[in-house]
Write an enzyme that holds these catalytic residues in place. Structure first.
Site, PDB file in Angstrom:
ATOM      1  N   ARG A  90      21.805  37.461  38.279  1.00  0.00           N
ATOM      2  CA  ARG A  90      22.878  37.134  37.342  1.00  0.00           C
ATOM      3  C   ARG A  90      22.448  37.420  35.905  1.00  0.00           C
ATOM      4  O   ARG A  90      23.238  37.925  35.104  1.00  0.00           O
ATOM      5  CB  ARG A  90      23.270  35.659  37.492  1.00  0.00           C
ATOM      6  N   ASN A 144      31.737  34.736  44.501  1.00  0.00           N
ATOM      7  CA  ASN A 144      32.271  35.740  43.575  1.00  0.00           C
ATOM      8  C   ASN A 144      31.694  37.119  43.821  1.00  0.00           C
ATOM      9  O   ASN A 144      30.583  37.242  44.322  1.00  0.00           O
ATOM     10  CB  ASN A 144      31.952  35.306  42.132  1.00  0.00           C
ATOM     11  N   CYS A 164      39.264  29.673  44.354  1.00  0.00           N
ATOM     12  CA  CYS A 164      38.701  29.630  43.007  1.00  0.00           C
ATOM     13  C   CYS A 164      39.125  28.307  42.373  1.00  0.00           C
ATOM     14  O   CYS A 164      40.145  27.728  42.747  1.00  0.00           O
ATOM     15  CB  CYS A 164      39.211  30.815  42.190  1.00  0.00           C
ATOM     16  N   HIS A 194      40.326  35.696  38.755  1.00  0.00           N
ATOM     17  CA  HIS A 194      39.791  35.814  37.392  1.00  0.00           C
ATOM     18  C   HIS A 194      40.615  36.758  36.520  1.00  0.00           C
ATOM     19  O   HIS A 194      40.122  37.291  35.528  1.00  0.00           O
ATOM     20  CB  HIS A 194      38.312  36.242  37.409  1.00  0.00           C
ATOM     21  N   TYR A 244      39.215  33.968  31.617  1.00  0.00           N
ATOM     22  CA  TYR A 244      38.574  35.264  31.867  1.00  0.00           C
ATOM     23  C   TYR A 244      39.320  36.410  31.177  1.00  0.00           C
ATOM     24  O   TYR A 244      38.763  37.494  31.009  1.00  0.00           O
ATOM     25  CB  TYR A 244      38.479  35.531  33.372  1.00  0.00           C
TER      26      TYR A 244
END
Length: 421
Positions: A90, A144, A164, A194, A244
């Protein structure tokens, strides 16, 4: 009823456990299996999970295993919450795209594509194991990028629904502004994972009064501040975008911001270290307050609600999920995966009708859907050219020179997770 959580060693899992314990009448779990290859984390998380159940008087049994096949055997539902490559991957997703002037984020843009490429093959392997163990089990995906992962699962023929926490977060915040029970707030939630907008907020159900204009008039400043967007933008849109959308509507400003502060991955990694130390305390028998900063707020409530409905229990009649489009948004293919309100039952979700969308929203949805199609193709079949095409199609990249550079960086940073590389 038996549930399995693959990725159960996550520091987030105690939030899920707390929801299972509090909402046991909605979802009566007899056995809960936490599955994770990280035995050290699993021991800490599993110990706290058992103490939470015991404190709240839950009669269910919690077991742990590193064996996926054993963990999912006879499970009625399997929840997936994976992070392939961990926080280290990440950290890379959030940093190397910035070198090209593009947003570095773990679920969208180039970083989101990297995560999809790492994740889809692993999830599909787990799903095949679930199918062999129990072909009737539901797979609830919280991994995700949820839209792409859910589409991969559905196209492979699995009984899967994506979940989500964005929608339930809006529901809870709107309810607090209105001073009503969250169950009374029904969102006209439309888009892709998102990439969504709240077109309305109705009291009492799909046909209820739309109070979104009142929310914007009376609480617009607070809503915009929570989104980290200018109130003037929210007012001009006349709807509430997912936070987002900030990466799209304020791209360059966000890039500059991300370049000047520690990455979210670094923040979460430090938080996880502290949480794991807390979990090792045998006197801790509730989720610590620090966990609220970890992310994923209200996911446990949404997960319980969805699992209860899919397993024939007493979940809410309407829930926001990720599922096949099947004509809901007429400008998208039927096999696109969208995120909308749906009626959820034992045979799966059925999306509710959606009004015609303003081109401002439908155009971006169509663009990102095309990217997701190319991203899934790259995840399933590999190859530099497929990665390049997906990046070129993404509206947060979109330029030949950027796509070329990002393709090479993506492959270099993820080679150990890409069998074809």
């Amino acid at each position: 009823m038996k549930l399995a959580v693959v990725g159960g060693g996550s520091t987030y899992t105690p939030e899920l456990i707390d929801g299972f314990a509090r909402l046991r009448d909605t979802l009566p779990i007899g056995e809960l299996v936490l599955v994770d290859p990280a035995a050290d984390r699993l021991e800490l998380v599993g110990g706290l999970a058992r103490r939470i159940f015991a404190k709240q008087g839950h009669p269910g049994r919690i077991t742990t295993t590193s064996d996926v096949d054993a963990g999912v055997a006879d499970a009625d539902a399997v929840l997936l919450q994976l992070r392939v490559g961990g926080q280290a991957a990440r950290q890379q997703d959030e940093t190397w795209p910035l070198d090209c002037g593009c947003v570095g984020q773990e679920t969208t843009g180039a970083g989101g594509l990297a995560k999809a490429l790492r994740t889809v093959p692993v999830v599909l392997d787990i799903a095949e194991r679930v199918r062999r163990a129990n072909p009737n089990a539901w797979i609830i995906d919280f991994t995700n990028p949820v839209g792409i992962v859910t589409r991969a699962l559905l196209q492979a023929g699995h009984k899967a629904v994506g979940l989500c926490n964005v929608a339930i977060g809006f529901q809870r915040k709107f309810a607090a502004h209105l001073g009503v029970d969250p169950a009374r707030v029904h969102l006209d939630h439309v888009g892709l994972n998102h990439l969504t907008w709240e077109l309305g907020a109705r009291l009492g159900g799909p046909e209820g009064e739309n109070v979104l204009p009142r929310l914007l008039a009376e609480h617009g400043e607070a809503i915009a501040e929570d989104l980290r967007m200018p109130q003037t933008l929210v007012d001009r849109l006349g709807v509430v975008p997912s936070y987002y959308l900030r990466y799209f509507y304020q791209h360059d400003a966000v890039v500059e911001e991300l370049r000047t502060k520690p990455s979210r991955a670094a923040e979460v990694a430090a938080m996880e270290k502290q949480l794991l130390e807390m979990y090792g305390d045998p006197s801790l028998d509730e989720k610590p307050e620090l966990l609220a900063k970890r992310g994923g707020a209200f996911y446990s409530e949404a997960a319980v609600d969805l699992a209860a409905s899919l397993l024939g229990g007493g979940g809410s009649p309407y829930q926001v999920v990720n599922t096949y489009n099947n004509g809901t948004l007429p400008f998208l293919p039927d096999d696109a995966v969208i995120e909308v309100q749906a009626s959820v039952h034992a045979s799966g979700p059925t999306p509710l009708a959606v009004p015609a969308l303003d081109p401002l929203f439908s155009g971006l949805i169509a663009n990102v859907t095309a990217y997701e199609d190319l991203a899934l193709h790259a995840a399933l079949h590999g190859g530099r050219d497929r990665v390049f095409k997906a990046l070129l199609a993404h509206p947060l990249v979109g330029q030949y020179a950027y796509a070329e550079q990002l393709t090479d960086k993506l492959i270099a940073h993820n080679r150990e997770h890409l069998a074809w590389a």
